[in-house]
Scaffold this motif. Structure first.
Motif, short mmCIF file in Angstrom:
data_model
loop_
_atom_site.label_atom_id
_atom_site.label_comp_id
_atom_site.label_asym_id
_atom_site.label_seq_id
_atom_site.Cartn_x
_atom_site.Cartn_y
_atom_site.Cartn_z
N TRP A 14 -14.64 -70.03 49.61
CA TRP A 14 -14.67 -70.96 48.71
C TRP A 14 -16.01 -70.57 47.67
O TRP A 14 -15.90 -70.33 46.40
CB TRP A 14 -14.80 -72.49 49.15
CG TRP A 14 -15.05 -73.41 48.00
CD1 TRP A 14 -16.05 -73.94 47.55
CD2 TRP A 14 -13.80 -74.10 47.54
NE1 TRP A 14 -15.69 -74.85 46.61
CE2 TRP A 14 -14.45 -75.03 46.48
CE3 TRP A 14 -12.37 -73.92 47.63
CZ2 TRP A 14 -13.48 -75.75 45.87
CZ3 TRP A 14 -11.67 -74.88 46.90
CH2 TRP A 14 -12.25 -75.92 46.14
N CYS A 15 -17.30 -70.57 48.40
CA CYS A 15 -18.43 -70.35 47.43
C CYS A 15 -18.79 -68.79 47.58
O CYS A 15 -18.84 -68.18 48.43
CB CYS A 15 -19.45 -71.50 47.74
SG CYS A 15 -20.13 -71.19 49.32
N THR A 16 -19.60 -68.66 46.29
CA THR A 16 -20.06 -67.30 46.06
C THR A 16 -21.08 -66.75 47.17
O THR A 16 -20.71 -66.00 47.93
CB THR A 16 -20.77 -67.31 44.83
OG1 THR A 16 -19.92 -67.68 43.87
CG2 THR A 16 -21.34 -65.90 44.72
N MET A 62 -16.17 -81.55 48.42
CA MET A 62 -17.56 -82.05 47.87
C MET A 62 -18.04 -83.43 48.32
O MET A 62 -17.14 -84.16 48.72
CB MET A 62 -17.29 -82.46 46.22
CG MET A 62 -18.45 -81.92 45.47
SD MET A 62 -18.05 -80.79 44.37
CE MET A 62 -16.40 -81.35 43.72
N LEU A 95 -13.11 -80.62 39.90
CA LEU A 95 -14.45 -79.97 39.88
C LEU A 95 -14.31 -79.01 41.07
O LEU A 95 -13.47 -79.26 42.11
CB LEU A 95 -15.57 -81.02 40.35
CG LEU A 95 -16.06 -81.89 39.19
CD1 LEU A 95 -16.85 -82.93 39.73
CD2 LEU A 95 -16.48 -81.08 38.11
N GLN A 96 -14.99 -77.93 41.12
CA GLN A 96 -14.94 -76.85 42.15
C GLN A 96 -16.22 -76.49 42.67
O GLN A 96 -16.27 -76.52 44.14
CB GLN A 96 -14.38 -75.43 41.33
CG GLN A 96 -14.27 -74.42 41.96
CD GLN A 96 -12.78 -74.29 42.61
OE1 GLN A 96 -12.31 -75.32 42.44
NE2 GLN A 96 -12.57 -73.07 43.41
N ALA A 97 -17.22 -76.53 42.11
CA ALA A 97 -18.67 -76.39 42.70
C ALA A 97 -18.60 -75.07 43.56
O ALA A 97 -19.42 -75.23 44.57
CB ALA A 97 -19.32 -77.48 43.10
N SER A 98 -17.97 -74.13 43.31
CA SER A 98 -17.95 -73.09 44.15
C SER A 98 -18.89 -71.82 43.71
O SER A 98 -19.19 -70.75 44.64
CB SER A 98 -16.30 -72.50 44.37
OG SER A 98 -15.91 -72.02 43.01
N LYS A 127 -11.30 -69.83 40.38
CA LYS A 127 -10.00 -70.74 40.43
C LYS A 127 -9.82 -71.46 39.39
O LYS A 127 -9.16 -72.52 39.45
CB LYS A 127 -9.99 -71.61 41.74
CG LYS A 127 -10.23 -70.54 42.98
CD LYS A 127 -9.55 -71.36 44.11
CE LYS A 127 -9.95 -70.61 45.50
NZ LYS A 127 -10.48 -71.08 46.45
N PHE A 137 -21.87 -74.12 49.70
CA PHE A 137 -21.07 -75.33 49.34
C PHE A 137 -21.15 -76.12 50.48
O PHE A 137 -21.44 -77.55 50.59
CB PHE A 137 -19.55 -74.92 49.04
CG PHE A 137 -18.81 -76.13 48.47
CD1 PHE A 137 -18.69 -76.22 47.21
CD2 PHE A 137 -18.12 -76.92 49.38
CE1 PHE A 137 -18.21 -77.59 46.78
CE2 PHE A 137 -17.53 -78.07 49.14
CZ PHE A 137 -17.55 -78.44 47.85
#
Lengths: 771, 438
Positions: free
Chosen positions: B354-356, B195, A45-48, A154, B397
């Motif tokens: 990492w996150c948008t 996470m 899982l990335q959740a990005s 990714k 995130f």
């Protein structure tokens, strides 16, 4: 995953879902469309990307549905003003630095970002500043990279690590400057191209397909891989009679392999429209003379007359690379037209001992992925059965399976193994004997392993629950395969299901074995016949076969290219490639899958089974197919028990492949085979030398033939021509700043040399930008 | 540079004035490691009970109750347990941990050992930001000294409790102060946040139960053992126990590290009297960033005459947060647009990518600030900036995106008069743009 059901409320509707199910999957199954980029089933899982935000009651913030496991009584909202704003915001952020160059992007038309923005995005563009610019580059000759288009989901780095175990591609730099790249130099990997496949945008692109066509201009034909025995499903993109690319993108095809393909399946299609394809039938009127082009009528007539002279001395050899229809038709030719029992297949191993002694069913790839214990005896799946290798790796990494490898070479997969029994070179037969007959202790010295290692192995198996899969291939002798296939059933218990997985080399090895039941050995056929009909060149020409071939009165070869075998042919008939024929292949899990015609046969080529039928008809036997592939398959299915009742419509949906029912022999008395095996083992030389060093898998690859390190993988074309240097996988060359081509080896420079002038012109743009 | 306690006896700052305060000898002369001995005679549950009773809240910025964090560590887990000290002090305006580690390293070691004993851990890591190289040397020396005195290592003080302490250097990334990113970095991976759940207390370092605590939090632990949780709490307020270090910088006469009891009354007095008043007597107070760059900026008229209590509740009531206690005093010469632009550049530079929302949002915000600084501001930019902040906040995130959004939201909401000329096309008058470029 347990089968216990829990209740989840989504948008006011109540659903019973499996406990532990992932929320995003549940929502999508129930047709609540949730956008996402970084989420990919069965990857870490990335959740990005933050696209899949939903509101869950009692949670303070919006949650990424890809990271949420459903719990009982969960109340979820997937659609509201708040969520829509968030999703549109993420789309807007992603586009902020994404160049809007869709009209020149190879991914335009099949780009997930493009599609998502059309579905979810904002019409108004608020970003008025200038975008960050990063120059285009090539990560390898076949992987092009445009970092500006990257949305940093990714997926590429994850498939590289989790599927391939390569870890060749990684993110570098930080924040908005993050780029996907290598650790320096070109991609040091097997060039499988899966990073290209899973890329949702035009960041990683097929370097061999750059700027060739727009995707929507291609005809997409779902077909089966013609290289590996895994039977991977793929989509052939063709236009105007030319194969332009092969992909497994899930928008086109949904096969057992998902979006996974290997370097051969994906990039090895250059042969289809290759200029050296045999264009017309050829006849060598005099031994030692030249092959002279002729017409089909003349060639068939010529062949018929010669075969009539030879009568039942005609032998038939089919290649395991051909379709089931073609192999079956060749067998019928032997039996019904020339009345000969001399028919065989030119495989490097005989699968009959394995299938005749089957004690448990074959494992499917899905079962391999979810197996609890896997025993691999010999073989190199990463080279030869790439999808099987990926499933093994994921079973271990994601599923916690125990992998036991028994091998004389520390192959790369041993890094995943719980136990690795390092045996003496070529002593796997001895291991098979020890495994089957636990009482025999004298053979341990031949194996070069301690009794404790074998005890550990048996203990590990004894303690295991769930699916236990035994895999082996041609590193074992025929007797050893027979014995192992038969003792496998002994390990089954209430808690443990045992499955077998053969590792044949060719795309249709299993189908060929089914089609050609009752065959003789290749050498018997070569000895006993005066004339030969060969469908597909012999796999391994050797002094032996050459000696036989040169002494035959008359040889007909159905081939695509002039090969070592056609040198002995009196008549060469131009055969169609897999992309030009309809038919079926049977893979190593027993799935019989469709091969579909993507382009018209090039030049005057014809499908192998049509060629064979034409000769038969001229000789007075009508097979009754009327040149219809479905009819050929119907006849085949009706005469082979395992295929009984199958028709093309049953094979239509590649996502629901049909497994043929190979008969389970049950426990057999194999004392004869065991004795033969024991004699073979006793004759083995004693050695203490072990093979050390892990062979790399498929590195160094600018040409298809040099793609893999150990196995002659270009077997579709058999041995010999076309000359490897003519089959460049990529015409692309990277340049140093001084304008000289960047090469790692001289040989590669030579192979690329003739295309450099072309490339210079196109690459100049990038170079200038960089300098 | 002032280092002193106001309104209470110095606890954290008890030893920092002593000569050679970083040595074991001086530390032990001043009751050092006595509380470890005392703790080792207590049961682990009793130690956690005292820490809970003390209402010690994490001093790194989030203010999570430490005792509760410790109690989340599963006792029955067969896995190794880890204590990690977060010494990646990178929040702009914060420099308290640096003084503690420089002048009182043994207090940190003692605090970690007590935590390790309470949580049955045999391994402690001190993760220090790369720029604090000299502190690592001091810590290493201190650990060696302690080891020689049988205070670290096998069978500590002859008991069957063994615990190793290791130091580790970051490579200079703000994100590695986020506890999960710190763990990734400590394991040798890129410093990306992970996470949550699973929380570090359950699956942290090497997927094992891990407690990550700030330096100041851990150095408070021996004091709690010494005084007992309740009396320590009573130094502060009922909900914010103990004392707190404030790193004061900006336009005051006496910047430095100040130890205040929680609930210290009146921020105004603190700035204008305790810290020596405004740097230049003719310049008035314009605003305060009380808890490091990531909290809402406060206007002077929210401080002057408002009797703001300096604790978690008091600052929330005043419209900001305690954060890491990086107390930045701003006088009227400062252009808030300019200072906010500087902070935005910081967050863009430190966003891990990492996150948008955080990656693209901070980049976009910097571009907007650059544009308006160049005189190309538009009236609608204020709404655009607020909307982008809203799109980052709560959607990123980890908390870095939130922090960036808060800093900007606070500035634009509370100092609209500073923004107004820019939004109408005024150019920046800042004379040092080059120095701000990252």
């Amino acid at each position: 995953m347990s089968t216990e059901l829990i209740k989840v409320t989504i948008n006011g509707q109540e659903f019973a879902v499996e406990k532990g199910a992932r929320l995003i999957d549940v929502c999508r199954e129930q047709a609540f469309n949730i956008p996402s980029f970084c989420y990919y089933q069965d990857l870490a899982l990335q959740a990005s990307c933050r696209m899949c935000l939903v509101r869950i009651e009692k949670m303070p913030k919006l949650q990424t549905s890809c990271t949420i496991t459903c719990t009982d009584g969960m109340i979820v909202t997937t659609q509201s003003a708040e969520i829509e704003k968030a999703q549109r915001a993420m789309g807007e952020f992603l586009l902020a630095n994404h160049p809007l160059d869709c009209p020149v992007c190879d991914r335009g038309g099949e780009c997930e970002l493009q599609e998502m923005i059309f579905d979810w995005g904002d019409v108004e563009e608020r970003f008025v500043e200038s975008k960050n610019a990063t120059p285009e580059k090539f990560l390898s000759p076949i992987v092009a990279n445009d970092p500006q288009r990257c949305i940093l989901c990714k997926r590429c780095t994850r498939v590289c690590d989790e599927w391939m175990g390569e870890d060749a591609i990684e993110a570098g730099n930080r924040g908005v400057n993050t780029v996907i790249g290598t650790y320096g130099g070109w991609l040091d990997c097997s060039q499988c191209g899966n990073c290209i496949e899973v890329c949702p945008t035009g960041t990683l692109l097929d370097g061999t397909y750059r700027h060739e066509t727009r995707p929507w201009e291609l005809d997409q034909t779902i077909s089966t891989d013609t290289y590996s025995s895994d039977g991977m499903q793929l989509s052939i993109g063709s236009r105007g009679g030319r194969v332009h690319r092969i992909v497994a993108r899930d928008r086109y095809v949904d096969g057992l392999n998902g979006e996974f393909l290997d370097v051969k399946a994906r990039f090895g299609h250059g042969f289809v429209n290759h200029e050296e394809r045999i264009k017309t039938p050829l006849i060598r009127y005099k031994k030692g003379g030249k092959l002279i082009p002729t017409t089909w009528d003349e060639a068939i007539h010529f062949v018929t007359n010669k075969f009539k002279e030879s009568g039942n001395n005609v032998g038939v050899v089919a290649s395991p690379r051909l379709t089931n229809e073609s192999i079956f038709t060749l067998k019928r030719f032997a039996k019904e037209v020339v009345g000969s029992e001399n028919y065989t297949i030119s495989d490097v191993e005989d699968l009959a001992p394995f299938f005749n002694n089957l004690s448990v069913p074959l494992a499917t790839h899905k079962e391999i992925r979810h197996a609890k214990t896997i025993l691999l005896i010999g073989g190199e799946p990463e080279e030869e059965q790439t999808f099987t290798a990926k499933q093994i790796r994921q079973a271990v990494r994601n599923g916690g399976a125990k992998l036991i490898i028994v091998h004389d070479t520390p192959i790369r997969l041993t890094a995943q193994a719980s136990q690795f029994i390092h045996v003496n070179p070529k002593s796997l037969d001895a291991f098979a004997l020890a495994f089957a007959d636990k009482s025999d202790k004298t053979i341990l010295s031949k194996i070069g392993a301690a009794q404790s290692e074998i005890d550990d192995l048996l203990k590990l198996i004894g303690e295991s629950e769930g699916d236990f899969i035994i895999m082996f291939g041609r590193d074992l002798s025929a007797e050893a395969q027979a014995v192992l296939a038969n003792v496998a059933g002994n390990f089954a218990s209430e808690k443990r299901r045992v499955l077998l997985h053969p590792l044949p080399l060719y795309n249709n090895s299993v189908g060929a074995n089914d089609m050609m039941a009752g065959r003789k050995s290749l050498s018997d056929v070569l000895i006993n016949s005066t004339a030969l009909l060969i469908g597909g060149s012999l796999s391994k020409p050797s002094a032996l076969t050459d000696g036989f071939l040169s002494r035959k009165d008359f040889i007909v070869v159905q081939e695509m290219f002039e090969t070592a075998t056609t040198e002995f042919a009196d008549v060469v008939l131009p055969a169609a490639s897999f992309a030009e024929t309809d038919g079926t292949f049977t893979n190593n899990t027993g799935f019989v899958q469709r091969v579909r015609q993507a382009v018209e046969p090039v030049h005057q080529a014809k499908a192998d089974w049509i060629i064979t039928s034409m000769i038969a008809r001229e000789m007075g036997v009508d097979f009754g197919y009327n040149f219809s592939a479905p009819a050929a398959f119907r006849t085949l299915a009706d005469s082979i028990d395992a295929y009984a009742g199958l028709r093309y419509p049953h094979l239509k949906d590649e996502s629901k492949p049909v497994q043929v029912k190979h008969p389970i022999a049950g426990k057999k008395d194999l004392s004869k085979e065991t004795d033969a095996l024991r004699r073979g083992v006793e004759a083995m030389p004693e050695t203490n030398e072990k093979i050390i060093g892990t062979p790399k898998v498929g590195h160094k690859l600018h040409r298809l033939t040099t793609m893999t390190s150990k196995t002659a993988q270009f077997h579709l074309l058999a041995h010999g021509n076309p000359k490897p240097e003519n089959l460049l996988v990529s015409p692309l060359v990277q340049f140093n700043l001084d304008g000289t081509p960047r090469v790692e080896e001289k040989a590669e420079a030579a192979s690329a040399g003739d295309r450099i002038s072309d490339v210079k012109r196109t690459a100049g743009v990038t170079l200038d930008g960089k300098v | 540079m002032e280092i002193k306690a106001i309104g209470c006896e110095p606890l954290q700052l008890k030893r920092v004035h002593l000569e050679n305060s970083h040595t074991l000898k001086v530390y032990q002369e001043n009751d050092g490691y006595k509380w470890l001995k005392k703790a080792m005679e207590m049961s682990p549950d009793a130690i956690i009970g005292e820490v809970k009773a003390s209402v010690l809240r994490g001093r790194g910025g989030a203010g999570f109750p430490t005792g509760m964090k410790w109690s989340f560590v599963p006792k029955d887990s067969p896995k190794q347990k880890y204590i990690v000290c977060n010494a990646d002090e990178s929040e702009p305006g914060t420099f308290k941990d640096r003084y503690l580690m420089e002048r009182d390293p043994h207090a940190l070691i003692e605090g970690m050992l007590i935590a390790a004993f309470a949580l049955n851990s045999q391994t402690c890591y001190i993760y220090t930001r790369g720029e604090y190289k000299y502190l690592i040397d001091i810590m290493d020396e201190a650990v060696e000294e302690a080891r020689a005195a049988n205070l670290v290592g096998k069978n500590i003080l002859g008991s069957d409790f063994s615990c190793e302490v290791y130091t580790h250097t970051g490579a200079g990334a703000y994100i590695c102060g986020e506890e999960t990113a710190l763990l990734s970095s400590l394991e040798g991976y890129r410093g990306h946040p992970r996470m949550k759940p699973p929380f570090p207390a359950v699956e942290g370092l090497y997927a094992s139960p891990t407690v990550v605590n700030n330096v100041e939090t851990l150095t408070a632990v021996p004091q709690i053992i010494e005084m007992g949780g309740i009396s320590w709490r009573d130094l502060g307020t009922e909900k914010s126990g103990g004392t707190k270090l404030w790193s004061v910088s900006g336009h005051v006469k006496k910047p430095g590290v100040y130890e205040l009891p929680m609930g210290y009354a009146d921020m105004e007095r603190f700035i204008l009297e305790d810290c020596g008043g405004m740097l230049r007597d003719d310049k008035k107070l314009k605003g305060v960033i009380p808890g490091g760059s990531s909290v809402y900026i406060m206007r002077a008229n929210d401080v002057i005459g408002k009797k703001v209590l300096m604790d978690y509740e008091g600052l929330v009531a005043a419209g900001s947060l305690v954060g890491s206690g990086g107390f930045i005093v701003i006088d009227e010469t400062v252009d808030i647009v300019d200072s906010t632009k500087n902070l935005t550049e910081f967050y863009k530079h430190e966003s891990c990518g990492w996150c948008t929302p955080c990656r693209e949002g901070t980049d976009w915000l910097v571009k907007i600030f650059n544009r308006i600084a160049e005189g190309n501001g538009r009236p609608e930019d204020a709404q655009l900036i607020l909307d982008l902040c809203d799109n980052i906040e709560g959607k990123s995130f980890c908390a870095l995106g939130d922090a960036a959004a808060w800093a900007i939201q606070g500035a634009i909401k509370r100092f609209p008069e500073d923004f107004k000329p820019y939004l109408n096309g005024q150019k920046t008058t800042s004379t040092e743009p080059e120095a701000r470029k990252f």
